[in-house]
Write an enzyme that holds these catalytic residues in place. Structure first.
Site, PDB file in Angstrom:
ATOM      1  N   LYS A  66       1.089  -1.404   0.224  1.00  0.00           N
ATOM      2  CA  LYS A  66       0.123  -0.440  -0.257  1.00  0.00           C
ATOM      3  C   LYS A  66       0.868   1.360   0.019  1.00  0.00           C
ATOM      4  O   LYS A  66       0.787   2.384  -0.426  1.00  0.00           O
ATOM      5  CB  LYS A  66      -1.671  -0.399   1.632  1.00  0.00           C
ATOM      6  CG  LYS A  66      -2.033  -1.226   1.057  1.00  0.00           C
ATOM      7  CD  LYS A  66      -3.405  -1.164   2.431  1.00  0.00           C
ATOM      8  CE  LYS A  66      -2.352  -1.751   3.701  1.00  0.00           C
ATOM      9  NZ  LYS A  66      -1.998  -2.962   3.502  1.00  0.00           N
ATOM     10  N   THR A  67       2.047   0.985   1.166  1.00  0.00           N
ATOM     11  CA  THR A  67       2.693   2.226   1.046  1.00  0.00           C
ATOM     12  C   THR A  67       3.507   2.462  -0.311  1.00  0.00           C
ATOM     13  O   THR A  67       4.014   3.816  -1.245  1.00  0.00           O
ATOM     14  CB  THR A  67       3.780   1.992   1.807  1.00  0.00           C
ATOM     15  OG1 THR A  67       2.584   2.126   3.044  1.00  0.00           O
ATOM     16  CG2 THR A  67       4.687   3.410   2.243  1.00  0.00           C
ATOM     17  N   ASP A 111      -1.176   6.464   6.528  1.00  0.00           N
ATOM     18  CA  ASP A 111      -1.489   4.910   6.702  1.00  0.00           C
ATOM     19  C   ASP A 111      -2.490   5.052   7.984  1.00  0.00           C
ATOM     20  O   ASP A 111      -2.186   5.688   9.130  1.00  0.00           O
ATOM     21  CB  ASP A 111      -0.302   4.486   7.276  1.00  0.00           C
ATOM     22  CG  ASP A 111       0.217   3.478   6.609  1.00  0.00           C
ATOM     23  OD1 ASP A 111      -0.786   2.771   6.610  1.00  0.00           O
ATOM     24  OD2 ASP A 111       1.169   2.986   6.934  1.00  0.00           O
ATOM     25  N   THR A 160      -5.712  -1.658   6.823  1.00  0.00           N
ATOM     26  CA  THR A 160      -5.601  -3.455   7.165  1.00  0.00           C
ATOM     27  C   THR A 160      -7.329  -3.312   7.223  1.00  0.00           C
ATOM     28  O   THR A 160      -7.491  -4.630   7.281  1.00  0.00           O
ATOM     29  CB  THR A 160      -5.007  -3.822   7.913  1.00  0.00           C
ATOM     30  OG1 THR A 160      -4.592  -2.589   8.946  1.00  0.00           O
ATOM     31  CG2 THR A 160      -3.449  -3.496   7.654  1.00  0.00           C
ATOM     32  N   ARG A 219       6.635  -8.705   1.503  1.00  0.00           N
ATOM     33  CA  ARG A 219       7.986  -7.576   2.685  1.00  0.00           C
ATOM     34  C   ARG A 219       8.431  -9.193   2.905  1.00  0.00           C
ATOM     35  O   ARG A 219       9.789  -8.920   3.516  1.00  0.00           O
ATOM     36  CB  ARG A 219       6.402  -7.282   3.382  1.00  0.00           C
ATOM     37  CG  ARG A 219       7.295  -6.469   4.855  1.00  0.00           C
ATOM     38  CD  ARG A 219       6.748  -5.990   5.741  1.00  0.00           C
ATOM     39  NE  ARG A 219       5.747  -4.585   4.878  1.00  0.00           N
ATOM     40  CZ  ARG A 219       4.755  -3.980   5.575  1.00  0.00           C
ATOM     41  NH1 ARG A 219       4.553  -4.466   6.813  1.00  0.00           N
ATOM     42  NH2 ARG A 219       4.000  -2.999   5.144  1.00  0.00           N
TER      43      ARG A 219
END
Ligand code: ADE
Length: 347
Positions: A66-67, A111, A160, A219
């Site tokens: 997302k980032t 975020d 999330t 990740r």
């Protein structure tokens, strides 16, 4: 991330000297094809009109990019990005200061937007809708309010837990994208790309093994790639082959499906202590001494994707694949529940 700098050959290098594995353009970004294709259209259209991109909400489990996507959107729009997070904004003044410092068409990345304090969230409504900041001063009869115009900007919210967003906030996003866990093939491509950036060699079967133990999450793939590199460097010739990958991952207690200690703890509790469930989230969380939010956001999505557990109105239940994976035979009650589910599926 703000401390990162671009160097001449376009590799992103963090201040501690690490090569960033994050892609910086849509074309470098692997996977999430639908989301990417749609975002490319919206970015191109808003750029062609010379307008700010509509506000974007990105949601999905942690570690899916997302980032990264938000930085790519800003860079493809050719604008600056300012980064903050829900828990990082403690006072209305913090948000007001961020908003007033945005230039025309800039991106504000927020975020964990579901963790924004509700009184602060209300400042966002006119900011998102009318690009205005309402400031009130004084109290009671002497209270006055003043409206300050902001530059037109794009808010990118990431969460999330899309379900935890209030209706009014969710309704103000013109673009809503859900990120899905990555396929094994996408993860293999990501692992190979990362290995190249880190200047390490990895065999095809090793990349496949690493990808299959990464829970659909880049990740995690990148993190374990770096650890496997350590094993290869110390215990072998530095090249990553299948044997050293399997040894490293086994030593790290990452099982063949990518389940780690916490996943197994939760699965075992549901299968053994609760005989397959149903078990309420809070009960389950208390029994393994884990935070319910972590279970919902971090642990469960992959177990659900694997078909190991299901969320039902009566609580979490373990499915047949979970019993098989743990090598446990379902007891009578669990068998009945499972056969009921199988019948239900066929109807
Ligand atoms: N590294 C982390 N996520 C990635 C992605 N989606 N594509 C390429 N490299 C990545």
């Amino acid at each position: 991330m703000d401390n990162n700098r671009f160097i001449a050959n376009r590799e992103l290098v963090t201040d501690d000297g690490d090569v960033s594995l994050r892609p910086t353009t849509f074309d470098e970004y692997i996977g999430q094809e639908k989301v990417k294709a749609n975002l490319k259209v919206y970015v191109a259209a808003s750029k062609a009109r010379g307008e700010a991109l509509d506000h974007v909400l990105l949601y999905g489990p942690p570690g899916l990019g997302k980032t990264t996507l938000s930085h790519i959107i800003a860079s493809e729009l050719g604008v600056e990005i300012k980064v903050t997070s829900g828990p990082g904004i403690e006072r209305a003044a913090n948000l007001a200061s961020l908003l007033t410092n945005l230039q025309e068409r800039d991106v504000l990345f927020l975020d964990e937007i579901h963790r924004l304090n509700h009184s602060i969230e209300e400042i966002l409504y006119p900011a998102m809708e009318d690009f205005a900041l309402d400031i009130s001063t004084g109290k009671g009869a002497g209270a006055t309010s003043l409206r300050l115009n902001l530059n037109k900007f794009t808010l990118i919210g990431a969460t999330t837990r899309a379900g935890m967003l209030t209706g009014p906030l969710r309704d103000r996003f013109g673009v809503i994208c859900r990120l899905e866990p990555y396929s094994a093939d996408d993860l293999i491509r990501i692992v190979k790309r990362s290995a190249k950036l880190l200047k390490i060699t990895i065999s095809d079967d090793a990349a496949r093994e690493l990808a299959s133990r990464s829970r659909g999450t880049p990740r995690i793939a990148n993190r374990i790639l770096k650890r496997v590199r350590d094993f290869a460097q110390v215990m072998s010739d530095g090249n990553i082959d299948l044997a050293i990958t399997v040894k490293a991952l086994n030593d790290m207690e990452i099982d063949p499906l990518g389940l780690d200690y916490n996943d197994i703890k939760l699965l075992s509790a549901l299968v053994e202590k609760f005989e397959g469930g149903p078990a309420g989230l809070d009960t389950l969380a208390a029994s393994i001494n884990e935070d319910p939010g972590t279970i919902e956001d971090v642990i469960e999505p992959y177990l659900i994707q694997l078909g190991f557990i299901a969320r039902t109105p009566r609580g979490r239940i373990a499915l047949k694949a979970a019993f098989d994976h743990l090598g446990v035979r379902p007891g009578n009650r669990a068998s009945e529940q499972l056969s009921f589910l199988t019948v239900g599926e066929n109807e």
